[in-house]
Design a protein around this motif. Sequence first.
Motif, mmCIF file in Angstrom:
data_model
loop_
_atom_site.group_PDB
_atom_site.id
_atom_site.type_symbol
_atom_site.label_atom_id
_atom_site.label_comp_id
_atom_site.label_asym_id
_atom_site.label_seq_id
_atom_site.Cartn_x
_atom_site.Cartn_y
_atom_site.Cartn_z
ATOM 1 N N LYS A 8 -57.964 68.135 42.624
ATOM 2 C CA LYS A 8 -59.300 68.721 42.524
ATOM 3 C C LYS A 8 -59.389 70.028 43.306
ATOM 4 O O LYS A 8 -60.055 70.967 42.905
ATOM 5 N N SER A 9 -58.719 70.099 44.439
ATOM 6 C CA SER A 9 -58.787 71.275 45.297
ATOM 7 C C SER A 9 -57.456 72.010 45.319
ATOM 8 O O SER A 9 -56.408 71.398 45.446
ATOM 9 N N GLU A 13 -55.682 71.562 53.184
ATOM 10 C CA GLU A 13 -56.666 71.070 54.151
ATOM 11 C C GLU A 13 -56.836 72.043 55.321
ATOM 12 O O GLU A 13 -57.948 72.303 55.773
ATOM 13 N N GLU A 16 -58.956 74.973 54.167
ATOM 14 C CA GLU A 16 -60.353 74.538 54.029
ATOM 15 C C GLU A 16 -61.011 74.412 55.401
ATOM 16 O O GLU A 16 -62.144 74.868 55.600
ATOM 17 N N ASN A 17 -60.303 73.830 56.346
ATOM 18 C CA ASN A 17 -60.858 73.658 57.699
ATOM 19 C C ASN A 17 -61.134 74.998 58.376
ATOM 20 O O ASN A 17 -62.184 75.183 59.005
ATOM 21 N N ASN A 20 -64.142 76.627 56.787
ATOM 22 C CA ASN A 20 -65.375 75.990 57.241
ATOM 23 C C ASN A 20 -65.711 76.394 58.670
ATOM 24 O O ASN A 20 -66.890 76.573 59.014
ATOM 25 N N GLY A 71 -66.098 76.030 47.722
ATOM 26 C CA GLY A 71 -66.496 75.175 46.604
ATOM 27 C C GLY A 71 -65.810 75.553 45.302
ATOM 28 O O GLY A 71 -65.368 74.684 44.542
ATOM 29 N N GLY A 75 -62.766 72.815 47.187
ATOM 30 C CA GLY A 75 -62.915 72.254 48.532
ATOM 31 C C GLY A 75 -64.346 71.821 48.784
ATOM 32 O O GLY A 75 -65.219 71.926 47.914
ATOM 33 N N ARG A 76 -64.574 71.352 49.986
ATOM 34 C CA ARG A 76 -65.918 70.921 50.380
ATOM 35 C C ARG A 76 -66.402 71.815 51.519
ATOM 36 O O ARG A 76 -65.919 71.713 52.652
ATOM 37 N N ALA A 77 -67.330 72.696 51.201
ATOM 38 C CA ALA A 77 -67.922 73.568 52.218
ATOM 39 C C ALA A 77 -68.931 72.755 53.022
ATOM 40 O O ALA A 77 -69.684 71.960 52.459
ATOM 41 N N LEU A 78 -68.923 72.971 54.320
ATOM 42 C CA LEU A 78 -69.806 72.225 55.211
ATOM 43 C C LEU A 78 -70.911 73.122 55.748
ATOM 44 O O LEU A 78 -70.644 74.216 56.247
ATOM 45 N N SER A 79 -72.136 72.620 55.663
ATOM 46 C CA SER A 79 -73.274 73.342 56.231
ATOM 47 C C SER A 79 -73.202 73.206 57.752
ATOM 48 O O SER A 79 -73.188 72.096 58.282
#
Length: 175
Positions: A8-9, A13, A16-17, A20, A71, A75-79
């Motif tokens: 998916k990404s 990692e 992505e970290n 973020n 996104g 990946g998953r973006a964090l608020s």
Amino acid sequence: MKDLLKLKSSLAEEIENILNAQIKVEAHASALYLAMSSWCDDQGFDNAAAFFARQSNEEREHMLKLFKYVGDRGGRALSPEITNVPNDFESFRGVFEQTLEQEMFVTEQFNNIADVCMKAKDYVTFNFVQWFLAEQVEEEYVARRIIELFDVIGEEGTGRFEIDKHLIKVTFDEG
């Protein structure tokens, strides 16, 4: 299912970290510049207040650009949670010195991101980060030139208000 999620990404990692973490840096910078805008407004420095309000918006746009990129790459973006934003500042010159320090820190962060991307052979993200690095040249240049106004004009008498009047003329020419 876990292997499918990895597909998916296309971001590692580690990448992505670090992106973020930069989202949080940009959000904090936006909040800091908004606080500086309010302080300058309270001190009667209208142009500086407007300058910092624009800077705050620009940093938020940078945060959102990073957020969208994470996104878009799956990946998953964090608020981010924003804390420790000062609301009082020692001096008019001090807010611009702090601005330069902040921008130099951001440049260092993006250099670190670029380095991690190169080591990870993530050339797509490395290319994406180039825009931010070019932007940092302008950010640091403008902050330095505004600080120079304090040296050239001086702060005595009406000096601070003259600086406030002239800082809007400071621009960066990529020429």
